[in-house]
Motif scaffolding. Structure first.
Motif, PDB file in Angstrom:
ATOM      1  N   THR A 186     -22.333  54.319 -89.733  1.00 20.74           N
ATOM      2  CA  THR A 186     -21.219  54.265 -88.778  1.00 20.74           C
ATOM      3  C   THR A 186     -21.776  54.129 -87.371  1.00 20.74           C
ATOM      4  O   THR A 186     -21.260  53.375 -86.554  1.00 20.74           O
ATOM      5  CB  THR A 186     -20.376  55.568 -88.861  1.00 20.74           C
ATOM      6  OG1 THR A 186     -20.232  55.931 -90.218  1.00 20.74           O
ATOM      7  CG2 THR A 186     -19.030  55.398 -88.235  1.00 20.74           C
ATOM      8  N   PHE A 187     -22.851  54.854 -87.113  1.00 23.61           N
ATOM      9  CA  PHE A 187     -23.486  54.824 -85.795  1.00 23.61           C
ATOM     10  C   PHE A 187     -23.987  53.410 -85.482  1.00 23.61           C
ATOM     11  O   PHE A 187     -23.767  52.884 -84.393  1.00 23.61           O
ATOM     12  CB  PHE A 187     -24.637  55.839 -85.763  1.00 23.61           C
ATOM     13  CG  PHE A 187     -25.335  55.904 -84.436  1.00 23.61           C
ATOM     14  CD1 PHE A 187     -24.693  56.434 -83.324  1.00 23.61           C
ATOM     15  CD2 PHE A 187     -26.629  55.429 -84.294  1.00 23.61           C
ATOM     16  CE1 PHE A 187     -25.336  56.482 -82.093  1.00 23.61           C
ATOM     17  CE2 PHE A 187     -27.273  55.485 -83.069  1.00 23.61           C
ATOM     18  CZ  PHE A 187     -26.620  56.017 -81.969  1.00 23.61           C
ATOM     19  N   ASP A 188     -24.653  52.785 -86.465  1.00 21.85           N
ATOM     20  CA  ASP A 188     -25.183  51.430 -86.314  1.00 21.85           C
ATOM     21  C   ASP A 188     -24.037  50.438 -86.083  1.00 21.85           C
ATOM     22  O   ASP A 188     -24.117  49.576 -85.208  1.00 21.85           O
ATOM     23  CB  ASP A 188     -25.973  51.063 -87.583  1.00 21.85           C
ATOM     24  CG  ASP A 188     -26.673  49.717 -87.478  1.00 21.85           C
ATOM     25  OD1 ASP A 188     -27.169  49.395 -86.394  1.00 21.85           O
ATOM     26  OD2 ASP A 188     -26.729  49.002 -88.496  1.00 21.85           O
ATOM     27  N   LEU A 189     -22.969  50.592 -86.863  1.00 23.50           N
ATOM     28  CA  LEU A 189     -21.807  49.713 -86.751  1.00 23.50           C
ATOM     29  C   LEU A 189     -21.178  49.834 -85.365  1.00 23.50           C
ATOM     30  O   LEU A 189     -20.847  48.835 -84.724  1.00 23.50           O
ATOM     31  CB  LEU A 189     -20.772  50.074 -87.831  1.00 23.50           C
ATOM     32  CG  LEU A 189     -19.442  49.330 -87.783  1.00 23.50           C
ATOM     33  CD1 LEU A 189     -19.626  47.832 -87.919  1.00 23.50           C
ATOM     34  CD2 LEU A 189     -18.509  49.837 -88.869  1.00 23.50           C
TER      35      LEU A 189
ATOM     36  N   ARG B 125     -24.113  61.180 -85.597  1.00 22.08           N
ATOM     37  CA  ARG B 125     -25.356  61.364 -84.842  1.00 22.08           C
ATOM     38  C   ARG B 125     -25.644  62.843 -84.616  1.00 22.08           C
ATOM     39  O   ARG B 125     -26.770  63.304 -84.764  1.00 22.08           O
ATOM     40  CB  ARG B 125     -25.261  60.611 -83.511  1.00 22.08           C
ATOM     41  CG  ARG B 125     -26.584  60.588 -82.742  1.00 22.08           C
ATOM     42  CD  ARG B 125     -26.459  59.901 -81.412  1.00 22.08           C
ATOM     43  NE  ARG B 125     -25.440  60.535 -80.606  1.00 22.08           N
ATOM     44  CZ  ARG B 125     -24.528  59.871 -79.888  1.00 22.08           C
ATOM     45  NH1 ARG B 125     -24.489  58.573 -79.895  1.00 22.08           N
ATOM     46  NH2 ARG B 125     -23.631  60.527 -79.171  1.00 22.08           N
ATOM     47  N   ASP B 126     -24.591  63.604 -84.239  1.00 26.21           N
ATOM     48  CA  ASP B 126     -24.748  65.049 -84.020  1.00 26.21           C
ATOM     49  C   ASP B 126     -25.197  65.766 -85.299  1.00 26.21           C
ATOM     50  O   ASP B 126     -26.035  66.661 -85.250  1.00 26.21           O
ATOM     51  CB  ASP B 126     -23.439  65.675 -83.510  1.00 26.21           C
ATOM     52  CG  ASP B 126     -23.119  65.254 -82.085  1.00 26.21           C
ATOM     53  OD1 ASP B 126     -24.023  64.700 -81.420  1.00 26.21           O
ATOM     54  OD2 ASP B 126     -21.977  65.449 -81.646  1.00 26.21           O
ATOM     55  N   LEU B 127     -24.616  65.362 -86.444  1.00 25.28           N
ATOM     56  CA  LEU B 127     -24.995  65.952 -87.728  1.00 25.28           C
ATOM     57  C   LEU B 127     -26.469  65.706 -88.038  1.00 25.28           C
ATOM     58  O   LEU B 127     -27.188  66.610 -88.466  1.00 25.28           O
ATOM     59  CB  LEU B 127     -24.156  65.342 -88.859  1.00 25.28           C
ATOM     60  CG  LEU B 127     -22.838  66.021 -89.203  1.00 25.28           C
ATOM     61  CD1 LEU B 127     -22.181  65.296 -90.372  1.00 25.28           C
ATOM     62  CD2 LEU B 127     -23.027  67.482 -89.575  1.00 25.28           C
TER      63      LEU B 127
ATOM     64  N   GLY C  51     -16.002  55.156 -83.038  1.00 21.24           N
ATOM     65  CA  GLY C  51     -16.881  55.751 -82.030  1.00 21.24           C
ATOM     66  C   GLY C  51     -16.998  57.249 -82.201  1.00 21.24           C
ATOM     67  O   GLY C  51     -18.090  57.818 -82.130  1.00 21.24           O
ATOM     68  N   ALA C  52     -15.851  57.900 -82.463  1.00 21.02           N
ATOM     69  CA  ALA C  52     -15.838  59.356 -82.659  1.00 21.02           C
ATOM     70  C   ALA C  52     -16.623  59.733 -83.918  1.00 21.02           C
ATOM     71  O   ALA C  52     -17.402  60.695 -83.918  1.00 21.02           O
ATOM     72  CB  ALA C  52     -14.402  59.846 -82.765  1.00 21.02           C
TER      73      ALA C  52
END
Length: 196
Positions: free
Chosen positions: A72-75, A118-120, A111-112
């Protein structure tokens, strides 16, 4: 004139791009970049070429979300970069077009989720590091064998007698120059502190 540019990817050389290419052509893509590489690899050359080829007002069209991004972060990162350049992003199978109101809402949610992901990852990494430290495990690169370092330092101290250069000592022992010099510095500091 604004273009629809397709991107198709399969993970292994043995897999077939045919279905994706057909769907992209049917959607109206006039140019399609094709990749046979794992999504885990960061050096996706065809994706880089596609992103370089796209201009403001164009749309990058992909058959499925997982063909474009590893996470999701990459996307979110790819979608953000495209959005900043005024380039749209469309996923055929999921029926998502980031240039529509519904697509923009999806983009905000993405984005959320990416931030949460990322935080995880950061939290898990931190916990893993703390657990390893508590168990007495060494973090970072494995240090040089102390005996070998001592041998290198002995050779360095005797270098005037035996004619060895630091390069020769590095070749003989495998101890990096930086380690040799930092250990010598440490010894000099200790010797100075003993004098005062």
């Amino acid at each position: 004139m604004n273009k629809l540019v397709g991107y198709a990817r399969v993970s292994t050389v043995g897999q077939d791009l045919k279905l994706q290419v057909e769907k992209l052509e049917k959607y109206g893509c006039e140019k399609i970049f094709q990749e046979k590489k794992s999504g885990a690899k960061t050096d996706r050359e065809e994706l880089a070429k596609a992103l370089d080829y796209l201009r403001e007002g164009d749309k990058l069209v992909v058959y499925k979300i997982d063909r474009l991004a590893r996470s999701t972060f990459d996307l979110h990162k790819i979608a953000m970069d495209l959005s900043k350049k005024g380039i749209g992003l469309v996923f055929i199978k999921e029926q998502i077009d980031f240039t529509t109101p519904a697509g923009k809402l999806m983009f905000t949610m993405l984005g959320a989720i990416a931030e949460f992901e990322r935080d995880l990852i950061n939290e898990r990494t931190k916990e893993g590091r703390e657990r390893a430290k508590a168990q007495g495990k060494h973090m970072g690169r494995k240090g040089q064998d102390e005996k070998v370092v001592k041998k290198a330092l002995k050779l360095y101290q005797d270098k005037d007698n035996n004619g060895l250069s630091v390069n020769d000592i590095v070749k003989m022992t495998g101890v990096p120059r930086s380690t040799i010099y930092s250990k010598i510095k440490e010894r000099k500091k200790k010797a100075t502190s003993v004098l005062f």
